[in-house]
Design a protein around this motif. Structure first.
Motif, PDB file in Angstrom:
ATOM      1  N   ALA A 219       0.841  -1.195   0.000  1.00 16.54           N
ATOM      2  CA  ALA A 219       0.000   0.000   0.000  1.00 16.54           C
ATOM      3  C   ALA A 219       0.876   1.245   0.000  1.00 16.54           C
ATOM      4  CB  ALA A 219      -0.909   0.002   1.225  1.00 16.54           C
ATOM      5  N   THR A 220       0.379   2.305  -0.580  1.00 12.16           N
ATOM      6  CA  THR A 220       1.166   3.541  -0.675  1.00 12.16           C
ATOM      7  C   THR A 220       1.121   4.353   0.609  1.00 12.16           C
ATOM      8  OG1 THR A 220      -0.753   4.658  -1.653  1.00 12.16           O
ATOM      9  CG2 THR A 220       0.880   3.713  -3.172  1.00 12.16           C
ATOM     10  N   VAL A 221       0.287   3.944   1.558  1.00 14.28           N
ATOM     11  CA  VAL A 221       0.201   4.616   2.854  1.00 14.28           C
ATOM     12  C   VAL A 221       0.647   3.646   3.937  1.00 14.28           C
ATOM     13  CG1 VAL A 221      -1.610   6.201   2.145  1.00 14.28           C
ATOM     14  CG2 VAL A 221      -2.230   3.970   3.090  1.00 14.28           C
ATOM     15  N   ASP A 222       0.979   4.195   5.124  1.00 18.46           N
ATOM     16  CA  ASP A 222       1.452   3.358   6.218  1.00 18.46           C
ATOM     17  C   ASP A 222       0.254   2.720   6.910  1.00 18.46           C
ATOM     18  OD1 ASP A 222       3.003   2.075   8.040  1.00 18.46           O
ATOM     19  OD2 ASP A 222       3.380   3.843   9.291  1.00 18.46           O
ATOM     20  N   VAL A 223      -0.204   1.600   6.352  1.00 16.59           N
ATOM     21  CA  VAL A 223      -1.384   0.919   6.854  1.00 16.59           C
ATOM     22  C   VAL A 223      -1.010  -0.507   7.229  1.00 16.59           C
ATOM     23  CG1 VAL A 223      -2.084   0.150   4.546  1.00 16.59           C
ATOM     24  CG2 VAL A 223      -3.805   0.380   6.326  1.00 16.59           C
ATOM     25  N   ASP A 224      -1.704  -1.045   8.212  1.00 20.35           N
ATOM     26  CA  ASP A 224      -1.514  -2.434   8.621  1.00 20.35           C
ATOM     27  C   ASP A 224      -2.872  -2.938   9.093  1.00 20.35           C
ATOM     28  OD1 ASP A 224      -0.660  -4.885   9.422  1.00 20.35           O
ATOM     29  OD2 ASP A 224       0.598  -4.196  11.082  1.00 20.35           O
ATOM     30  N   GLU A 225      -3.661  -3.490   8.182  1.00 23.33           N
ATOM     31  CA  GLU A 225      -5.028  -3.855   8.523  1.00 23.33           C
ATOM     32  C   GLU A 225      -5.381  -5.240   8.034  1.00 23.33           C
ATOM     33  OE1 GLU A 225      -7.665  -0.978   6.810  1.00 23.33           O
ATOM     34  OE2 GLU A 225      -7.505  -1.791   4.792  1.00 23.33           O
ATOM     35  N   ARG A 226      -6.235  -5.898   8.816  1.00 20.47           N
ATOM     36  CA  ARG A 226      -6.823  -7.179   8.451  1.00 20.47           C
ATOM     37  C   ARG A 226      -8.317  -6.920   8.300  1.00 20.47           C
ATOM     38  NH1 ARG A 226      -2.399  -6.634   8.840  1.00 20.47           N
ATOM     39  NH2 ARG A 226      -0.807  -7.742  10.036  1.00 20.47           N
ATOM     40  N   VAL A 227      -8.865  -7.252   7.164  1.00 22.24           N
ATOM     41  CA  VAL A 227     -10.242  -6.868   6.872  1.00 22.24           C
ATOM     42  C   VAL A 227     -11.009  -8.040   6.273  1.00 22.24           C
ATOM     43  CG1 VAL A 227      -9.787  -4.407   6.560  1.00 22.24           C
ATOM     44  CG2 VAL A 227      -9.489  -5.956   4.626  1.00 22.24           C
ATOM     45  N   THR A 228     -12.321  -7.937   6.367  1.00 21.52           N
ATOM     46  CA  THR A 228     -13.216  -8.835   5.646  1.00 21.52           C
ATOM     47  C   THR A 228     -13.804  -8.050   4.488  1.00 21.52           C
ATOM     48  OG1 THR A 228     -13.744 -10.084   7.641  1.00 21.52           O
ATOM     49  CG2 THR A 228     -15.270 -10.275   5.799  1.00 21.52           C
ATOM     50  N   VAL A 229     -13.683  -8.594   3.295  1.00 22.95           N
ATOM     51  CA  VAL A 229     -14.064  -7.871   2.085  1.00 22.95           C
ATOM     52  C   VAL A 229     -14.902  -8.770   1.187  1.00 22.95           C
ATOM     53  CG1 VAL A 229     -12.029  -6.358   2.124  1.00 22.95           C
ATOM     54  CG2 VAL A 229     -11.910  -8.559   0.948  1.00 22.95           C
ATOM     55  N   HIS A 230     -15.456  -8.168   0.155  1.00 25.72           N
ATOM     56  CA  HIS A 230     -16.137  -8.918  -0.893  1.00 25.72           C
ATOM     57  C   HIS A 230     -15.925  -8.180  -2.207  1.00 25.72           C
ATOM     58  CE1 HIS A 230     -19.213  -5.943   0.298  1.00 25.72           C
ATOM     59  NE2 HIS A 230     -19.571  -5.970  -0.979  1.00 25.72           N
ATOM     60  N   LEU A 231     -16.150  -8.867  -3.295  1.00 23.01           N
ATOM     61  CA  LEU A 231     -16.084  -8.262  -4.618  1.00 23.01           C
ATOM     62  C   LEU A 231     -17.456  -7.762  -5.036  1.00 23.01           C
ATOM     63  CD1 LEU A 231     -13.816 -10.677  -6.680  1.00 23.01           C
ATOM     64  CD2 LEU A 231     -13.200  -8.484  -5.666  1.00 23.01           C
ATOM     65  N   ALA A 232     -17.465  -6.673  -5.772  1.00 23.76           N
ATOM     66  CA  ALA A 232     -18.715  -6.145  -6.319  1.00 23.76           C
ATOM     67  C   ALA A 232     -18.433  -5.546  -7.687  1.00 23.76           C
ATOM     68  CB  ALA A 232     -19.307  -5.085  -5.384  1.00 23.76           C
ATOM     69  N   ASP A 233     -19.409  -5.619  -8.568  1.00 23.77           N
ATOM     70  CA  ASP A 233     -19.271  -4.978  -9.872  1.00 23.77           C
ATOM     71  C   ASP A 233     -20.257  -3.815  -9.975  1.00 23.77           C
ATOM     72  OD1 ASP A 233     -21.785  -6.068 -10.450  1.00 23.77           O
ATOM     73  OD2 ASP A 233     -20.972  -7.694 -11.679  1.00 23.77           O
ATOM     74  N   SER A 234     -20.305  -3.174 -11.105  1.00 29.57           N
ATOM     75  CA  SER A 234     -21.153  -1.983 -11.272  1.00 29.57           C
ATOM     76  C   SER A 234     -22.609  -2.325 -11.550  1.00 29.57           C
ATOM     77  CB  SER A 234     -20.604  -1.120 -12.411  1.00 29.57           C
ATOM     78  OG  SER A 234     -20.588  -1.850 -13.631  1.00 29.57           O
ATOM     79  N   SER A 235     -22.906  -3.628 -11.691  1.00 31.60           N
ATOM     80  CA  SER A 235     -24.281  -4.042 -12.007  1.00 31.60           C
ATOM     81  C   SER A 235     -24.997  -4.645 -10.811  1.00 31.60           C
ATOM     82  CB  SER A 235     -24.250  -5.074 -13.152  1.00 31.60           C
ATOM     83  OG  SER A 235     -23.619  -4.532 -14.293  1.00 31.60           O
ATOM     84  N   GLY A 236     -24.414  -4.521  -9.628  1.00 35.86           N
ATOM     85  CA  GLY A 236     -25.044  -5.072  -8.436  1.00 35.86           C
ATOM     86  C   GLY A 236     -24.578  -6.460  -8.078  1.00 35.86           C
ATOM     87  N   GLY A 237     -23.689  -7.048  -8.871  1.00 33.32           N
ATOM     88  CA  GLY A 237     -23.136  -8.357  -8.536  1.00 33.32           C
ATOM     89  C   GLY A 237     -22.256  -8.273  -7.301  1.00 33.32           C
ATOM     90  N   ARG A 238     -22.298  -9.322  -6.495  1.00 32.39           N
ATOM     91  CA  ARG A 238     -21.584  -9.305  -5.229  1.00 32.39           C
ATOM     92  C   ARG A 238     -21.109 -10.718  -4.906  1.00 32.39           C
ATOM     93  NH1 ARG A 238     -22.805  -6.118   0.022  1.00 32.39           N
ATOM     94  NH2 ARG A 238     -22.015  -7.473   1.676  1.00 32.39           N
TER      95      ARG A 238
END
Length: 249
Positions: free
Chosen positions: A161-180
């Motif tokens: 990352a370009t910033v000083d970050v250190d994170e553990r996250v829960t994420v998901h993918l999404a598109d522009s048509s509402g797909g998730r």
């Protein structure tokens, strides 16, 4: 090849499900990595599916010897390294990404980094590009695994990352048509966090640089124990230009 539980879990993630596969197949987004708080990271599908650009070339120039591209995606790094006459293998848990890498003229296998890999312990250079330090949501575990894959004092090139970050996250993918897609664990680290995580494992920060809004770090793998220093330094040079066939294909 044996498959670990971690590798099996990664293979089932929707990161490599329909949304990602369709984007890689078409070579187009938009596709977003999303947190529950509404934060969204646009994924640069078009750039990933294009040839290696000038920023990528700096990474390519630093590679030496045999190269393992972890999470190779559609294979722009693997293809460019093959053109530079490196012995290179891309691995990815997406069948679509693996096929696209092969179509681009590079060797690739459908494997997780946590599976048993060809040339374990013999790769001179390993790559974690396009945020792949986040794989599995545990950068320390990933660094320990890559230490087993890489030769002692070998090179790991990481896009951070370009910033000083250190994170553990829960994420998901999404598109522009509402797909998730389904939720999965991911991580983001900057160069300082990467250095802190790497040090106890034995990795050493060798260099870091930023070009055109992208940030990178070069790490040196742990040195061998003293009693192993006299072992043959040329092990693994017979990896061959063609890796074994992928039994999943």
């Amino acid at each position: 090849m044996a498959e670990t539980d971690a590798g099996s879990r990664l293979r089932r993630l929707h990161w490599y499900g329909d949304l990602y596969s369709e984007a890689i197949r078409s070579g187009r987004g938009p596709l977003f990595l999303c947190r529950a708080d509404g934060w969204m990271l646009p994924l640069e599908i078009e750039r990933w599916c294009a040839a290696a650009d000038e920023v990528d070339q700096e990474v390519l120039r630093r590679c030496h010897g045999t190269v393992l591209d972890i999470g190779c995606g559609p294979g722009r790094f693997a293809a460019a390294l093959r053109a530079r006459r490196h012995e290179v293998l891309g691995i990815d848990v997406s069948a679509v990404a693996v096929q696209r890498t092969r179509d681009n003229g590079a060797n690739a296998l459908r494997l997780s980094v946590y599976d048993r890999l060809p040339g374990e312990g013999d790769w001179d250079t390993t790559l974690l590009m396009d945020g792949n330090i986040g794989i599995g949501g545990d950068p320390a575990a990933l660094l320990r695994r890559i230490a087993d894959i890489t030769v002692p004092n070998g090179l790991l090139l990481v896009e951070v990352a370009t910033v000083d970050v250190d994170e553990r996250v829960t994420v998901h993918l999404a598109d522009s048509s509402g797909g998730r897609g389904d939720h999965f664990a991911w991580a983001r680290v900057g160069v300082e966090a990467l250095s802190r995580l790497a040090r106890p494992i034995g990795w050493r920060l060798d260099d870091h640089w930023t070009v055109d809004g992208r940030a990178f770090a070069a790490l040196r793998a742990p040195s061998p124990p003293q009693h192993e220093e006299g072992r043959d330094r040329d092990r693994g040079r017979g990896l061959g230009a063609q890796p074994p066939a992928d039994p999943r294909q």
